[in-house]
Design an enzyme around this catalytic site. Sequence first.
Site, PDB file in Angstrom:
ATOM      1  CG  ASP A  41      -3.654  46.519  11.775  1.00 37.47           C
ATOM      2  OD1 ASP A  41      -4.523  47.051  11.065  1.00 37.47           O
ATOM      3  OD2 ASP A  41      -3.158  47.081  12.763  1.00 37.47           O
ATOM      4  CD  GLU A 113      -6.341  43.784   9.352  1.00 33.81           C
ATOM      5  OE1 GLU A 113      -6.426  45.023   9.352  1.00 33.81           O
ATOM      6  OE2 GLU A 113      -6.746  43.069  10.301  1.00 33.81           O
TER       7      GLU A 113
END
EC number: 3.1.26.3
Length: 228
Positions: A41, A113
């Site tokens: 992320d 992610e």
Amino acid sequence: MYKLLMFRDDKLLRRALTHRSYVNENPEEGEHNERLEFLGDAILNFLSGEYLYRSHPDRGEDELTRRRSALVDEKQLAKFAIEVGLDFKMRLGKGAIRDGGYQNPNLLSSTFEAVIGAYYLDNNSNIEAVRAIIEPLFESVPEQIVVVRSNVDSKNRFQEWVQRNIGPTPPKYLTEQIGGFSHAPEFKATVLVGEKEYGEGIGKNKKDAEKAAAENALANLNKQELLP
């Protein structure tokens, strides 16, 4: 096989694909992918911000922030996950699979992610290796989709934040004409919650001015790290 799934360390890739629900049912598998998701992320936020900074030198901070949100939101990351073939490679628990986990945007985006974070580590923390993978994906998103997503429902998004964090009182918009011509007026809107001002914006009509005020309010909240 898509390059993003070509790892030197197969165990690292397997961990990136492993959801908590799978580990709950198979404790011997060890670690799930949530730490890698955290890393991925952060990497995606950095690379998307840098990509937009370079590709849109004429855009201001507020618009770049909205565009970045559109590039790395759950819906778009889920599409990237499917595009690179992560969907049916996710290691999910039986309950998650039964509930449609392979098509679940949240699971797809979080796995994407995690794989990005793992790919970074697999390449000796070389950000250039990740950039070479992710920028073509960013470039594949049609401009119109980014524009539409970055501007969708800013008033609703701000109202939802108010309801979650302050209470049921809806935001109030104070709008006035500040200039322009009869055929092309200019309006300014200020959005308040109670007596506190959260943002302001200018537009060619009241609706656009209020939308701009809501976007400004969201950008201000983002600066204060008050948005999820």
